[in-house]
Write a protein that holds these residues in place. Sequence first.
Motif, PDB file in Angstrom:
ATOM      1  N   VAL A  19      -0.813   8.424   2.504  1.00 41.66           N
ATOM      2  CA  VAL A  19       0.540   8.443   3.063  1.00 41.66           C
ATOM      3  C   VAL A  19       1.371   9.402   2.229  1.00 41.66           C
ATOM      4  CG1 VAL A  19       2.600   7.078   3.547  1.00 41.66           C
ATOM      5  CG2 VAL A  19       0.332   6.070   3.821  1.00 41.66           C
ATOM      6  N   VAL A  20       2.043  10.307   2.905  1.00 43.27           N
ATOM      7  CA  VAL A  20       2.832  11.319   2.191  1.00 43.27           C
ATOM      8  C   VAL A  20       4.243  10.785   1.961  1.00 43.27           C
ATOM      9  CG1 VAL A  20       3.762  13.658   2.315  1.00 43.27           C
ATOM     10  CG2 VAL A  20       1.500  13.166   3.251  1.00 43.27           C
ATOM     11  N   SER A  21       4.718  10.941   0.726  1.00 38.87           N
ATOM     12  CA  SER A  21       6.095  10.563   0.413  1.00 38.87           C
ATOM     13  C   SER A  21       6.861  11.813  -0.002  1.00 38.87           C
ATOM     14  CB  SER A  21       6.126   9.552  -0.732  1.00 38.87           C
ATOM     15  OG  SER A  21       5.406   8.399  -0.364  1.00 38.87           O
ATOM     16  N   CYS A  67      -5.517  13.909  -0.847  1.00 34.47           N
ATOM     17  CA  CYS A  67      -6.124  14.779  -1.849  1.00 34.47           C
ATOM     18  C   CYS A  67      -5.131  15.115  -2.961  1.00 34.47           C
ATOM     19  CB  CYS A  67      -6.625  16.069  -1.214  1.00 34.47           C
ATOM     20  SG  CYS A  67      -5.307  17.182  -0.689  1.00 34.47           S
ATOM     21  N   ASN A  68      -3.858  14.860  -2.719  1.00 32.27           N
ATOM     22  CA  ASN A  68      -2.814  15.073  -3.723  1.00 32.27           C
ATOM     23  C   ASN A  68      -2.511  16.519  -4.052  1.00 32.27           C
ATOM     24  OD1 ASN A  68      -1.122  13.173  -4.948  1.00 32.27           O
ATOM     25  ND2 ASN A  68      -2.930  12.022  -5.570  1.00 32.27           N
ATOM     26  N   GLU A  71       1.132  17.267  -4.069  1.00 37.27           N
ATOM     27  CA  GLU A  71       1.823  16.799  -5.269  1.00 37.27           C
ATOM     28  C   GLU A  71       1.629  17.785  -6.420  1.00 37.27           C
ATOM     29  OE1 GLU A  71       0.757  12.890  -6.734  1.00 37.27           O
ATOM     30  OE2 GLU A  71       1.473  13.399  -8.727  1.00 37.27           O
ATOM     31  N   ILE A  79       7.117  15.804  -3.655  1.00 43.26           N
ATOM     32  CA  ILE A  79       6.200  15.291  -2.633  1.00 43.26           C
ATOM     33  C   ILE A  79       4.963  14.728  -3.314  1.00 43.26           C
ATOM     34  CG2 ILE A  79       5.049  17.536  -2.306  1.00 43.26           C
ATOM     35  CD1 ILE A  79       4.917  16.872   0.716  1.00 43.26           C
ATOM     36  N   TYR A  80       4.403  13.695  -2.738  1.00 40.89           N
ATOM     37  CA  TYR A  80       3.123  13.171  -3.237  1.00 40.89           C
ATOM     38  C   TYR A  80       2.486  12.340  -2.141  1.00 40.89           C
ATOM     39  CZ  TYR A  80       5.689   8.782  -4.039  1.00 40.89           C
ATOM     40  OH  TYR A  80       6.463   7.662  -3.887  1.00 40.89           O
ATOM     41  N   ASP A  82      -0.222   8.909  -1.613  1.00 40.45           N
ATOM     42  CA  ASP A  82      -1.035   7.878  -2.231  1.00 40.45           C
ATOM     43  C   ASP A  82      -1.807   7.124  -1.162  1.00 40.45           C
ATOM     44  OD1 ASP A  82       1.976   6.179  -3.421  1.00 40.45           O
ATOM     45  OD2 ASP A  82       1.297   6.649  -1.392  1.00 40.45           O
ATOM     46  N   GLU A  84      -3.396   4.881   1.576  1.00 39.98           N
ATOM     47  CA  GLU A  84      -2.700   4.126   2.611  1.00 39.98           C
ATOM     48  C   GLU A  84      -2.678   2.637   2.316  1.00 39.98           C
ATOM     49  OE1 GLU A  84      -4.713   3.615   6.217  1.00 39.98           O
ATOM     50  OE2 GLU A  84      -2.939   3.911   7.445  1.00 39.98           O
ATOM     51  N   HIS A  87       0.308   0.790   1.221  1.00 39.23           N
ATOM     52  CA  HIS A  87       1.497   0.601   2.054  1.00 39.23           C
ATOM     53  C   HIS A  87       1.146  -0.190   3.299  1.00 39.23           C
ATOM     54  CE1 HIS A  87       3.373   3.671  -0.365  1.00 39.23           C
ATOM     55  NE2 HIS A  87       2.267   4.360  -0.234  1.00 39.23           N
TER      56      HIS A  87
END
Lengths: 96, 287, 384
Positions: A19-21, A67-68, A71, A79-80, A82, A84, A87
């Motif tokens: 999940v992208v934050s 894959c990060n 980030e 952006i990063y 982690d 799924e 969450h």
Amino acid sequence: MKLWRTPLDADKVRVPHGVVSIIIERCKGCSFCVEYCPRDVLIISKKFNKKGYHYPEVISAGLCVDCNLCEDICPEFAIYSDPEEQHSTAQTKENA
Amino acid sequence: MSTAVTNTAPTGERQVQHHPKDTLLRDDRLPHIWCPTCGIGTAVSCFVEALRESGIPEEKCVVVSGIGCTGRVAGYLNLDSFHTTHGRAIPFATGVALANPDLHVVVFSGDGDLVAIGGNHLINAARRNMNLTVICVNNFIYGMTGGQCASTTPETARTSTSPRGNTEYPFNVPYLMEACGASYIARWTVLHIRRLKKAMTEALNKNGFAFVEVIAPCSTLYSRRNKLGTGYDLMKFYHDNAEIRHGANTKDVGIGFQTKIIVGKFVDITKPTFLEKYQGKTTGGGK
Amino acid sequence: MSDHAVLTGEHFMTGDEAAAEGGLAAGCRFFGGYPITPATEVTERMAERLPEVGGVFIQMEDEMASMNAILGASWAGVKSMSSTSGPGFSLMMENFGLGIMTETPCVLVNVQRGGPSTGLPTLVGQQDMQQCKWGSHGDFEVIALSPSSPQEAFDFAIHAFNLSEQYRLPVFLMMDESVGHMFEKVVIPPADQIKLVERRYTTKKPGDYLPFLPDEDLVPPMIKFGDGYRVHVTGLTHDEKGYPVMEQSCHHPLVTRLVDKIKKNAHKIYMYDEHYLDDAEVVMVSYGITARIAQQVVEECRADGKKVGHLRLITCWPFPEAKIRELADRGVKGFIVPEINLGQMSLEVERVAGRGVPTICVPNAGGAVHKPEEIHAAVREVIK
């Protein structure tokens, strides 16, 4: 991905899903994350942040493999991703 | 996609206020001062990861910077950090490292600061094999003062003080460092994030003088003056023109204007540090 | 091992060596230096002695490096020191300013020689007295002590460390070549009789601590690197947190405090010697090696029945304004300032004494100390 035969452990392999934050106000619109995402998860938003930069947004969330790279390459710590599993859908905020 | 994958439904992105790296950053000072597409932020990001991977306790790591764009790094890392005068990060770090050998001292600064005005300190610290990790972000130009010619600016490149093209021969910094006796020398661009991170981790854990040159885009000044496009265009240039050559003869790794950039780990040797030799002599042990 | 730090007993040594021994007795355990005549013997003594007491000596590549190395060592929690002379002193000035701005305790010995430029490497001068006050850019106040003998080089080196720890700034020991190279008896007391001021570390926990929030005396308590406080220290204008703030509203109070922490405590810092001042009509003001010639002249004048007194400055900076003003107000006929320069501290005497009382400088561009007759001539000028 095309495979010439089904791998023997195919039933055990699980491609991770991330999940992208995004911290929108830190972004300066360099586009590195969008350009280097190996799964084309991101696009540049048409919207501006407070400083007037176009920040990234997710268009293909299902493709993120956590894959990060976004980030690591982001010069702005904006952006990063982690895994799924961390969450639940309930916690996820819809796109603004 | 493999047959075994079970993708869940798209969940979109999350908008958040904090980043996993924030604990090692002074996040109350973000966003930082570096321009859009500047590579320094990426180098810092790699450093944060490298520090975590190195196993060095965070409270025992001290970061020292000089003056310039990269000189601001010390101010963004949530570690004991010192922002010295122009060129003097290495001697300050030398004092810290000798006064308390339990500290891991990192010098994080730019090419102008370390190689030009601080050049004498750089070569002498490498010669002494002082136990320091030196991360030199090389963007080929003086950014903070508005794009002047540096001792690393490639020949013919235009800067505000070489408006007709640079006529000086630039330093080949890894070659210089090897000649001085550095224990560890690597060069990567900020595009090589994973390898850069690994090099920084190795440098942090190296006993002795470890030097990592980080080639980074300066789109606001270097790229604009030389009509090289955006920072992303420079990243594409690195992608197409960086050649990984571990153990390369450092004599061959000089950088010309828009020529091939040879990257890799060039030197990794083991020899006693300044303090080990000093204490060996002064306590009668001998090395 | 540390028993060797204080060489209790009577010694015959030079001022340079005594300054080094004073540093060691004060707890100095790091020295970064660069050879320069006539200060080299301080460096050499430290190279020999520091390993004996568990300290580290390093010969740096230049004086800019030396100055930074001692600042670094200080932040790592170790008392540190360097020594130099004119040309090297000029090179140190920028980073002395860094020490002022970052409030870093350390001691800098300047064994003065004749300048400008390379000048007279082996011969005496007192020509850096205004440079130490004004040589780095920006506004600041300094503390500078001037020994007149090897014994004082030892004593004042200790005092310089004490002041630097108390007020958190690099303190100058402004020697001169004559004192530096002079052999004399130096008595080193037992370690337990040497009064030391140790660094005031914060009692607050990380998170509660603001590195540049001063106490009532305007001096902030310190930390050392590695204690987990994760402080940021910068030569840029900074707020109490240590973060750079590029605004007049931050700069003005910061620089004012850096000046005030010395100015407002000056009455506690001043040190001077006085001889025959009670009834003096003429007051000799001197310091360093010159004070010894001046004192001889004063004694000779007294023998002649001339009412000459002597104010010997120990702290040239902060300058003991109140004492000069008091003498001027009392109506002395004049001040005579012999010094091995063309008028530096005499400017300060003149500024404080004002127009009513003449200040006569007895100039000497350097190379030798004054002949007593030169100073007698100045006395005759005032007492016709």
